[in-house]
Enzyme design. Sequence first.
Site, PDB file in Angstrom:
ATOM      1  CG  HIS A 123      57.226  40.435  18.537  1.00  0.00           C
ATOM      2  ND1 HIS A 123      57.340  40.138  17.228  1.00  0.00           N
ATOM      3  CD2 HIS A 123      57.885  39.461  19.202  1.00  0.00           C
ATOM      4  CE1 HIS A 123      58.055  39.040  17.094  1.00  0.00           C
ATOM      5  NE2 HIS A 123      58.411  38.607  18.273  1.00  0.00           N
ATOM      6  CD  GLU A 132      53.126  42.481  14.136  1.00  0.00           C
ATOM      7  OE1 GLU A 132      54.136  41.876  13.724  1.00  0.00           O
ATOM      8  OE2 GLU A 132      52.285  43.003  13.381  1.00  0.00           O
TER       9      GLU A 132
END
Length: 296
Positions: free
Chosen positions: A77, A129
């Site tokens: 991420h 993310e």
Amino acid sequence: MAEIKLAENSGFCFGVRRAIEITEATAEKYRGSRPVFTCGPLIHNRLVTEELEQKGVQILRKEEEAGKEDVVIIRSHGEGRSFYERAEEIGFQLVDATCPFVAKIHNLVREAYDAGEKIIIVGDRLHPEVRGINGWCQNSACIINSVGEADKLEPADYFVVAQTTIQQSHFEEIISKLQEKKCRLQISNTICNATKSRQESCKSLAREVDLMLVIGDKESSNSQKLYDLSKKYCEKAYFIENIEDLPLKDIELCNKIGVAAGASTPERLIKEVIANMSEFITENNEENLMHDLMDE
Ligand code: F3S
């Protein structure tokens, strides 16, 4: 006998596979010498994180917990710029397993921000993310995840990126709304191909089956999106984590069963679900055959 069909492009994507390999190699390298952490759970799948724990990989809940002696792995991420600065400041060793596609978004956002542009990230503000991407423009991005939110934005010039795992149609709806509001956009469609192909395969399979099963962890956003798509195109759709969640009563009544799995779902879990279901279908079929023969 009922047929089971697995969606093409199911299971681990390139970035997740790579992050797991990096983590396993790092755990092996430092076994017994330095504590190894991942910065949050490596992927949204408990089975995988438990196995890594057995190999000595611990989960770092807060970056402040990392000490000088520690080795900290950044998951696929990615993280914001401040995390790298903090690693330098404290002196812990970083191993970067950020997916290269996510790292590319970091670069795009950093460059646009440095050039004085306003950034829009289309995605979920709580997703790691998205938080990481926002960390490359001093957390100044407008994060939009609905047409309603797009509607509230002031018309201006924006540089737009997307969370890698969102649905293409969702992105397009938000872009249309922003254009309708006369925002001038420089768009970088950063939805990952692995996401697109998983969603496309899931959608076409959901259209042709009587029942659709999506295998994934409830925390996995890309698995959740496959489930949302399945629900849209198949009347009976289930989101399952493992064989214990199999909806056997419904499976018994179906002729064609579709299976899809998110980018963080291990292959052996997919195989286990399919094997278990096939066994159930065969046994059930034999039982029905016996009943028919006895009735004759
Ligand atoms: Fe990377 Fe795409 Fe997977 S961005 S982590 S390859 S879904």
